[in-house]
Enzyme design. Structure first.
Site, PDB file in Angstrom:
ATOM      1  N   ASP A   1      38.221  78.591   5.128  1.00  0.00           N
ATOM      2  CA  ASP A   1      39.411  79.436   5.123  1.00  0.00           C
ATOM      3  C   ASP A   1      40.278  78.995   3.952  1.00  0.00           C
ATOM      4  O   ASP A   1      40.067  77.921   3.374  1.00  0.00           O
ATOM      5  CB  ASP A   1      40.195  79.267   6.441  1.00  0.00           C
ATOM      6  CG  ASP A   1      41.473  80.105   6.476  1.00  0.00           C
ATOM      7  OD1 ASP A   1      41.450  81.249   5.977  1.00  0.00           O
ATOM      8  OD2 ASP A   1      42.498  79.622   7.002  1.00  0.00           O
TER       9      ASP A   1
ATOM     10  N   TYR B   1      45.590  83.049  -0.162  1.00  0.00           N
ATOM     11  CA  TYR B   1      44.650  83.912  -0.893  1.00  0.00           C
ATOM     12  C   TYR B   1      45.205  85.343  -0.954  1.00  0.00           C
ATOM     13  O   TYR B   1      44.826  86.128  -1.821  1.00  0.00           O
ATOM     14  CB  TYR B   1      43.310  83.996  -0.151  1.00  0.00           C
ATOM     15  CG  TYR B   1      42.357  82.825  -0.301  1.00  0.00           C
ATOM     16  CD1 TYR B   1      42.725  81.631  -0.923  1.00  0.00           C
ATOM     17  CD2 TYR B   1      41.053  82.919   0.204  1.00  0.00           C
ATOM     18  CE1 TYR B   1      41.832  80.581  -1.023  1.00  0.00           C
ATOM     19  CE2 TYR B   1      40.157  81.882   0.098  1.00  0.00           C
ATOM     20  CZ  TYR B   1      40.543  80.710  -0.504  1.00  0.00           C
ATOM     21  OH  TYR B   1      39.652  79.672  -0.600  1.00  0.00           O
ATOM     22  N   GLY B   2      46.058  85.657   0.031  1.00  0.00           N
ATOM     23  CA  GLY B   2      46.441  87.047   0.315  1.00  0.00           C
ATOM     24  C   GLY B   2      47.053  87.832  -0.823  1.00  0.00           C
ATOM     25  O   GLY B   2      46.976  89.047  -0.827  1.00  0.00           O
TER      26      GLY B   2
ATOM     27  N   CYS C   1      38.324  83.812   7.368  1.00  0.00           N
ATOM     28  CA  CYS C   1      39.496  84.286   6.633  1.00  0.00           C
ATOM     29  C   CYS C   1      39.329  85.793   6.431  1.00  0.00           C
ATOM     30  O   CYS C   1      38.335  86.230   5.834  1.00  0.00           O
ATOM     31  CB  CYS C   1      39.533  83.559   5.288  1.00  0.00           C
ATOM     32  SG  CYS C   1      40.834  84.109   4.177  1.00  0.00           S
ATOM     33  N   ASN C   2      40.260  86.566   6.957  1.00  0.00           N
ATOM     34  CA  ASN C   2      40.177  88.028   6.805  1.00  0.00           C
ATOM     35  C   ASN C   2      40.228  88.432   5.341  1.00  0.00           C
ATOM     36  O   ASN C   2      39.529  89.348   4.910  1.00  0.00           O
ATOM     37  CB  ASN C   2      41.366  88.694   7.518  1.00  0.00           C
ATOM     38  CG  ASN C   2      41.293  88.578   9.020  1.00  0.00           C
ATOM     39  OD1 ASN C   2      40.897  89.504   9.701  1.00  0.00           O
ATOM     40  ND2 ASN C   2      41.664  87.440   9.552  1.00  0.00           N
ATOM     41  N   THR C   3      41.063  87.739   4.577  1.00  0.00           N
ATOM     42  CA  THR C   3      41.240  88.106   3.175  1.00  0.00           C
ATOM     43  C   THR C   3      39.954  87.874   2.379  1.00  0.00           C
ATOM     44  O   THR C   3      39.554  88.720   1.567  1.00  0.00           O
ATOM     45  CB  THR C   3      42.402  87.284   2.565  1.00  0.00           C
ATOM     46  OG1 THR C   3      43.500  87.314   3.468  1.00  0.00           O
ATOM     47  CG2 THR C   3      42.821  87.824   1.224  1.00  0.00           C
TER      48      THR C   3
ATOM     49  N   CYS D   1      44.901  88.014  10.412  1.00  0.00           N
ATOM     50  CA  CYS D   1      44.816  86.828   9.552  1.00  0.00           C
ATOM     51  C   CYS D   1      44.561  85.649  10.484  1.00  0.00           C
ATOM     52  O   CYS D   1      45.194  85.554  11.554  1.00  0.00           O
ATOM     53  CB  CYS D   1      46.136  86.652   8.808  1.00  0.00           C
ATOM     54  SG  CYS D   1      46.296  85.074   7.931  1.00  0.00           S
TER      55      CYS D   1
HETATM   56  N1  DGL Z   1      43.581  82.894   6.980  1.00  0.00           N
HETATM   57  C1  DGL Z   1      43.628  83.835   5.904  1.00  0.00           C
HETATM   58  C2  DGL Z   1      43.270  85.225   6.428  1.00  0.00           C
HETATM   59  O1  DGL Z   1      42.688  85.318   7.501  1.00  0.00           O
HETATM   60  C3  DGL Z   1      44.936  83.711   5.206  1.00  0.00           C
HETATM   61  C4  DGL Z   1      44.959  84.409   3.921  1.00  0.00           C
HETATM   62  C5  DGL Z   1      45.827  83.809   2.884  1.00  0.00           C
HETATM   63  O2  DGL Z   1      45.587  82.668   2.492  1.00  0.00           O
HETATM   64  O3  DGL Z   1      46.714  84.525   2.419  1.00  0.00           O
HETATM   65  O4  DGL Z   1      43.513  86.236   5.815  1.00  0.00           O
END
Ligand code: DGL
Length: 259
Positions: free
Chosen positions: A9, A41-42, A72-74, A182
């Protein structure tokens, strides 16, 4: 097969997924990478997110991981297609749980809190189009929330105020389901419960990811032998103490790794 499952993640959020995997698959060894140095990451470009996903994947493959969970969804919504095309191991990804929310909503209004990178991805757009027709989806970028969680401030007044601001338009629209898009956000549930009326369901995809991981391991004959006592390795490239506070298991060692 007793080689580990790899999980990564952008930081500590994926530990919410690790917990579901560990609960469902207690014999499986794991290697967890918290790329907190590069969080969030978003708000990065698709190319930058893909490059980070590649870096994390290659490190996990060097630990001999048999399957990789993109917790991580992103990273999933921006890079999983490329990862699947490029590497021979199976990947499990995570996406906002639009489909379960669409099936459960009675008001036909669903809120989605996620990062900019997830909300603007083609995968999210296509999933919403496929599963949420006839349903109003009220999206909101959780700007700043990942940074607050990465510094252990998930229950602070600052976090509560941001959440109130982000949820207000959803509450006014009459949502009865809130999708946490997220993997950091399950750690906001105690704070969310102080803001949301009780009838609003909070939905995340953690358990579904664990079930999918189990199914893939079985399908590919990759499951660990039953009753194995597995080893868990957690690595952060930033503040190890923060990652440890999310793992909350004194037996598991959390180490710094420069990646
Ligand atoms: N845990 C990440 C997700 O599920 C966070 C993304 C990020 O770092 O902005 O999207």
């Amino acid at each position: 097969m007793n080689t580990p499952i790899g999980i990564f993640d952008s930081g500590v959020g994926g530990t919410s997924i690790w917990k579901e995997i560990n609960r469902l698959l207690p014999s499986e060894a794991t290697v967890y990478l918290a790329d907190s140095r590069n969080a969030p990451y978003g708000n990065k470009s698709k190319e930058a997110i893909s490059a980070l996903a590649v870096k994390n994947t290659e490190l996990l493959l060097s630990y001999n991981c048999k399957l990789i969970v993109v917790a991580c969804n992103t990273a999933t919504t921006n890079a999983i297609g490329f990862l699947r095309k490029t590497y021979p191991v199976p990947f499990v990804g995570i996406e906002p749980a639009i489909k379960p929310a669409a099936l459960q909503t009675r008001t036909k209004k669903v809120g989605v809190l996620a990062t900019q990178g997830t909300l603007s991805s083609a995968l999210f757009y296509n999933t919403a189009k496929l599963h949420a027709s006839g349903i109003t989806v009220i999206e909101r970028e959780g700007k700043g929330l990942v940074e607050l969680i990465e510094t252990g401030k998930q229950q602070s007044e600052e976090t509560r105020n941001l959440l109130k601001e982000y949820l207000q338009p959803m509450l006014e629209a009459g949502i009865d389901c809130l999708v946490l898009g997220c993997t950091h956000y399950p750690y906001l549930v105690p704070t969310l419960k102080t803001i949301l009326p009780e009838h609003i369901k909070i939905i995340d995809s953690g358990e579904a990811v664990a079930r999918q991981t189990k199914a893939l391991l079985q399908e590919r004959n990759l499951a660990a032998s039953p009753n194995t006592v597995p080893k868990h390795q957690f690595y952060s490239n930033a503040d190890v103490a923060v990652l440890s506070s999310f793992v909350k298991d004194p037996v598991i060692q959390v180490s710094f790794l420069d990646f």
